[in-house]
Design a protein around this motif. Structure first.
Motif, PDB file in Angstrom:
ATOM      1  N   GLY A  27       0.796  -1.253   0.106  1.00  0.00           N
ATOM      2  CA  GLY A  27       0.076   0.051   0.149  1.00  0.00           C
ATOM      3  C   GLY A  27       0.905   1.042   0.046  1.00  0.00           C
ATOM      4  O   GLY A  27       2.100   1.183   0.328  1.00  0.00           O
ATOM      5  N   LEU A  28       0.453   2.333  -0.406  1.00  0.00           N
ATOM      6  CA  LEU A  28       0.974   3.580  -0.689  1.00  0.00           C
ATOM      7  C   LEU A  28       0.107   4.507  -0.501  1.00  0.00           C
ATOM      8  O   LEU A  28      -0.954   4.761  -0.849  1.00  0.00           O
ATOM      9  CB  LEU A  28       1.919   3.430  -2.005  1.00  0.00           C
ATOM     10  CG  LEU A  28       2.862   4.649  -2.285  1.00  0.00           C
ATOM     11  CD1 LEU A  28       3.938   4.563  -1.510  1.00  0.00           C
ATOM     12  CD2 LEU A  28       3.065   4.642  -3.965  1.00  0.00           C
ATOM     13  N   ARG A  29       0.747   5.676   0.201  1.00  0.00           N
ATOM     14  CA  ARG A  29      -0.087   6.761   0.390  1.00  0.00           C
ATOM     15  C   ARG A  29      -0.238   7.568  -0.885  1.00  0.00           C
ATOM     16  O   ARG A  29       0.470   7.440  -1.919  1.00  0.00           O
ATOM     17  CB  ARG A  29       0.664   8.218   1.182  1.00  0.00           C
ATOM     18  CG  ARG A  29       0.600   7.865   2.582  1.00  0.00           C
ATOM     19  CD  ARG A  29       1.182   8.831   3.620  1.00  0.00           C
ATOM     20  NE  ARG A  29       1.168  10.300   3.251  1.00  0.00           N
ATOM     21  CZ  ARG A  29       1.958  11.018   3.560  1.00  0.00           C
ATOM     22  NH1 ARG A  29       2.839  10.811   4.381  1.00  0.00           N
ATOM     23  NH2 ARG A  29       1.975  12.477   3.190  1.00  0.00           N
ATOM     24  N   ARG A  30      -1.606   8.151  -0.992  1.00  0.00           N
ATOM     25  CA  ARG A  30      -1.795   8.759  -2.482  1.00  0.00           C
ATOM     26  C   ARG A  30      -1.144   9.574  -3.307  1.00  0.00           C
ATOM     27  O   ARG A  30      -1.017   9.559  -4.540  1.00  0.00           O
ATOM     28  CB  ARG A  30      -3.380   9.163  -2.347  1.00  0.00           C
ATOM     29  CG  ARG A  30      -4.174   9.295  -3.876  1.00  0.00           C
ATOM     30  CD  ARG A  30      -5.549   9.968  -3.628  1.00  0.00           C
ATOM     31  NE  ARG A  30      -6.036  10.000  -2.363  1.00  0.00           N
ATOM     32  CZ  ARG A  30      -7.266  10.179  -2.105  1.00  0.00           C
ATOM     33  NH1 ARG A  30      -7.830  10.816  -3.009  1.00  0.00           N
ATOM     34  NH2 ARG A  30      -8.095  10.322  -0.909  1.00  0.00           N
ATOM     35  N   GLU A  31      -0.623  10.512  -2.718  1.00  0.00           N
ATOM     36  CA  GLU A  31       0.170  11.516  -3.232  1.00  0.00           C
ATOM     37  C   GLU A  31       1.546  11.081  -3.814  1.00  0.00           C
ATOM     38  O   GLU A  31       2.312  11.838  -4.452  1.00  0.00           O
ATOM     39  CB  GLU A  31       0.580  12.818  -2.161  1.00  0.00           C
ATOM     40  CG  GLU A  31       1.129  12.329  -0.985  1.00  0.00           C
ATOM     41  CD  GLU A  31       0.170  12.133   0.275  1.00  0.00           C
ATOM     42  OE1 GLU A  31       0.433  12.455   1.393  1.00  0.00           O
ATOM     43  OE2 GLU A  31      -0.920  11.470  -0.091  1.00  0.00           O
ATOM     44  N   PHE A  32       1.766   9.741  -3.361  1.00  0.00           N
ATOM     45  CA  PHE A  32       3.162   9.168  -3.972  1.00  0.00           C
ATOM     46  C   PHE A  32       2.639   8.128  -5.061  1.00  0.00           C
ATOM     47  O   PHE A  32       3.619   7.339  -5.379  1.00  0.00           O
ATOM     48  CB  PHE A  32       3.773   8.316  -2.667  1.00  0.00           C
ATOM     49  CG  PHE A  32       4.499   9.416  -1.920  1.00  0.00           C
ATOM     50  CD1 PHE A  32       5.471  10.140  -1.970  1.00  0.00           C
ATOM     51  CD2 PHE A  32       3.493   9.704  -0.458  1.00  0.00           C
ATOM     52  CE1 PHE A  32       6.037  11.304  -1.155  1.00  0.00           C
ATOM     53  CE2 PHE A  32       4.108  10.508   0.232  1.00  0.00           C
ATOM     54  CZ  PHE A  32       5.258  11.385   0.085  1.00  0.00           C
ATOM     55  N   TRP A  33       1.474   8.118  -5.458  1.00  0.00           N
ATOM     56  CA  TRP A  33       1.263   7.072  -6.661  1.00  0.00           C
ATOM     57  C   TRP A  33       1.808   7.506  -7.946  1.00  0.00           C
ATOM     58  O   TRP A  33       2.172   8.608  -8.070  1.00  0.00           O
ATOM     59  CB  TRP A  33      -0.460   6.889  -6.830  1.00  0.00           C
ATOM     60  CG  TRP A  33      -1.087   6.145  -5.592  1.00  0.00           C
ATOM     61  CD1 TRP A  33      -0.556   5.617  -4.585  1.00  0.00           C
ATOM     62  CD2 TRP A  33      -2.563   5.986  -5.500  1.00  0.00           C
ATOM     63  NE1 TRP A  33      -1.778   5.151  -3.600  1.00  0.00           N
ATOM     64  CE2 TRP A  33      -2.881   5.358  -4.447  1.00  0.00           C
ATOM     65  CE3 TRP A  33      -3.616   6.451  -6.457  1.00  0.00           C
ATOM     66  CZ2 TRP A  33      -4.156   4.964  -3.917  1.00  0.00           C
ATOM     67  CZ3 TRP A  33      -5.002   6.228  -6.043  1.00  0.00           C
ATOM     68  CH2 TRP A  33      -5.015   5.464  -4.837  1.00  0.00           C
ATOM     69  N   HIS A  34       2.028   6.531  -8.717  1.00  0.00           N
ATOM     70  CA  HIS A  34       2.515   6.536 -10.132  1.00  0.00           C
ATOM     71  C   HIS A  34       3.884   7.033 -10.242  1.00  0.00           C
ATOM     72  O   HIS A  34       4.219   7.668 -11.184  1.00  0.00           O
ATOM     73  CB  HIS A  34       1.494   7.733 -10.911  1.00  0.00           C
ATOM     74  CG  HIS A  34       0.208   7.280 -10.511  1.00  0.00           C
ATOM     75  ND1 HIS A  34      -0.361   6.126 -11.045  1.00  0.00           N
ATOM     76  CD2 HIS A  34      -0.744   8.143 -10.097  1.00  0.00           C
ATOM     77  CE1 HIS A  34      -1.853   5.975 -10.848  1.00  0.00           C
ATOM     78  NE2 HIS A  34      -2.404   7.427 -10.279  1.00  0.00           N
ATOM     79  N   ARG A  35       4.668   6.873  -9.210  1.00  0.00           N
ATOM     80  CA  ARG A  35       6.161   7.168  -9.250  1.00  0.00           C
ATOM     81  C   ARG A  35       6.980   5.891  -9.118  1.00  0.00           C
ATOM     82  O   ARG A  35       8.320   5.776  -8.946  1.00  0.00           O
ATOM     83  CB  ARG A  35       6.337   7.892  -8.092  1.00  0.00           C
ATOM     84  CG  ARG A  35       5.778   9.092  -8.100  1.00  0.00           C
ATOM     85  CD  ARG A  35       6.385  10.242  -6.960  1.00  0.00           C
ATOM     86  NE  ARG A  35       5.514  11.148  -6.294  1.00  0.00           N
ATOM     87  CZ  ARG A  35       5.542  12.122  -5.606  1.00  0.00           C
ATOM     88  NH1 ARG A  35       6.796  12.053  -4.918  1.00  0.00           N
ATOM     89  NH2 ARG A  35       4.841  13.041  -5.067  1.00  0.00           N
ATOM     90  N   GLY A  36       6.429   4.828  -9.301  1.00  0.00           N
ATOM     91  CA  GLY A  36       7.137   3.416  -9.169  1.00  0.00           C
ATOM     92  C   GLY A  36       7.720   3.121  -7.951  1.00  0.00           C
ATOM     93  O   GLY A  36       8.526   2.281  -7.930  1.00  0.00           O
ATOM     94  N   ILE A  37       7.116   3.573  -6.714  1.00  0.00           N
ATOM     95  CA  ILE A  37       7.652   3.178  -5.537  1.00  0.00           C
ATOM     96  C   ILE A  37       7.481   1.955  -4.963  1.00  0.00           C
ATOM     97  O   ILE A  37       8.467   1.141  -4.470  1.00  0.00           O
ATOM     98  CB  ILE A  37       7.235   4.343  -4.407  1.00  0.00           C
ATOM     99  CG1 ILE A  37       7.976   5.833  -4.737  1.00  0.00           C
ATOM    100  CG2 ILE A  37       7.494   4.024  -3.018  1.00  0.00           C
ATOM    101  CD1 ILE A  37       7.325   6.821  -3.872  1.00  0.00           C
ATOM    102  N   ILE A  38       6.387   1.669  -5.095  1.00  0.00           N
ATOM    103  CA  ILE A  38       6.090   0.148  -4.592  1.00  0.00           C
ATOM    104  C   ILE A  38       6.836  -0.856  -5.611  1.00  0.00           C
ATOM    105  O   ILE A  38       7.179  -2.076  -5.068  1.00  0.00           O
ATOM    106  CB  ILE A  38       4.451  -0.131  -4.684  1.00  0.00           C
ATOM    107  CG1 ILE A  38       3.859   0.755  -3.538  1.00  0.00           C
ATOM    108  CG2 ILE A  38       4.201  -1.633  -4.514  1.00  0.00           C
ATOM    109  CD1 ILE A  38       4.326   0.283  -2.158  1.00  0.00           C
ATOM    110  N   THR A  39       6.880  -0.812  -6.876  1.00  0.00           N
ATOM    111  CA  THR A  39       7.593  -1.522  -7.872  1.00  0.00           C
ATOM    112  C   THR A  39       9.133  -1.612  -7.193  1.00  0.00           C
ATOM    113  O   THR A  39       9.754  -2.874  -7.271  1.00  0.00           O
ATOM    114  CB  THR A  39       7.447  -0.997  -9.144  1.00  0.00           C
ATOM    115  OG1 THR A  39       6.167  -1.252  -9.828  1.00  0.00           O
ATOM    116  CG2 THR A  39       8.393  -1.929 -10.227  1.00  0.00           C
ATOM    117  N   GLU A  40       9.823  -0.553  -7.009  1.00  0.00           N
ATOM    118  CA  GLU A  40      11.085  -0.562  -6.700  1.00  0.00           C
ATOM    119  C   GLU A  40      11.204  -1.167  -5.167  1.00  0.00           C
ATOM    120  O   GLU A  40      12.158  -1.880  -4.921  1.00  0.00           O
ATOM    121  CB  GLU A  40      11.594   1.144  -6.400  1.00  0.00           C
ATOM    122  CG  GLU A  40      12.817   1.130  -6.024  1.00  0.00           C
ATOM    123  CD  GLU A  40      13.287   2.759  -6.095  1.00  0.00           C
ATOM    124  OE1 GLU A  40      14.168   2.942  -5.297  1.00  0.00           O
ATOM    125  OE2 GLU A  40      12.877   3.591  -7.172  1.00  0.00           O
ATOM    126  N   ALA A  41      10.282  -0.980  -4.208  1.00  0.00           N
ATOM    127  CA  ALA A  41      10.375  -1.493  -3.167  1.00  0.00           C
ATOM    128  C   ALA A  41      10.438  -3.006  -3.207  1.00  0.00           C
ATOM    129  O   ALA A  41      10.801  -4.085  -2.557  1.00  0.00           O
ATOM    130  CB  ALA A  41       9.304  -1.023  -2.161  1.00  0.00           C
TER     131      ALA A  41
END
Length: 195
Positions: free
Chosen positions: A95-109
């Motif tokens: 899960g990810l806070r909405r303002e950080f969506w679409h930046r590839g953060i969860i894919t990287e993590a």
């Protein structure tokens, strides 16, 4: 070896601590972020503390725990999470806070966590998403997971009927393995084309 700390180009992945209750609240109180998750959004800091103790502290007492706070390197403040259950499903959730969506953060993590799982000899992971949340399926595909089947479940505690798509990534080279429990437990199950 409980929860090994991981780093990527942009991220620190570490255990949640009591100091992260505010961050946990921000992640889990947003209705949109939690729309496709089984639990209800947190309402206050007391909810956040109870959630932390139930979903994180109890897991950190186990021999292995892959329950990560996903933090930006610039401030080490959690903006999301990646969890892997240690039952026979090795269910991979995020899960990810909405303002950080679409930046590839969860894919990287997720890629960093999967690499650690592979090093530690975890044989496979699965992940599921509501058919109404195809973006989550896109994350699963970017992590190398393959669609296996769909099934219906009465999801608790929200008590709603959901069709899930189940994805799997075999880390031990056994490409024929398909995790069957959700298929077997659901009277409604099927394989979709063109997923």
């Amino acid at each position: 070896m409980n929860t090994p700390r991981l780093e990527t180009d942009r991220l620190i992945l570490r255990k949640f601590t009591e100091d992260d209750l505010e961050a946990l609240y921000y992640i889990h109180s947003d209705e949109e972020v939690n729309r496709f998750l089984p639990w209800f959004p947190l309402r206050n800091m007391e909810d956040a503390r109870a959630f932390y103790e139930e979903r994180f502290m109890s897991r950190y007492r186990e021999e292995r725990a892959y329950n990560y706070a996903v933090c930006l390197k610039e401030n080490d403040y959690p903006v999301g999470y990646v969890n892997v259950s240690m039952d026979d499903s090795y269910d991979f959730g995020y899960g990810l806070r909405r303002e950080f969506w679409h930046r590839g953060i969860i894919t990287e993590a997720g890629k960093a966590v999967i690499e650690q799982l592979w090093k530690d000899g975890i044989p496979y992971i699965i992940a599921t998403h509501d058919v109404n949340n195809p973006r989550s399926g896109s994350v699963m595909k970017r992590l190398g997971m393959k669609y296996r089947y769909s099934y219906q479940e009465q999801w608790q505690p929200k008590n709603i009927q959901v069709i899930f798509r189940m994805y799997q990534l075999n880390l031990d080279g056994n490409e024929n393995r398909i995790y069957q429990r959700y298929w077997d437990n659901s009277e409604v199950h099927f394989i979709e084309r063109d997923v």
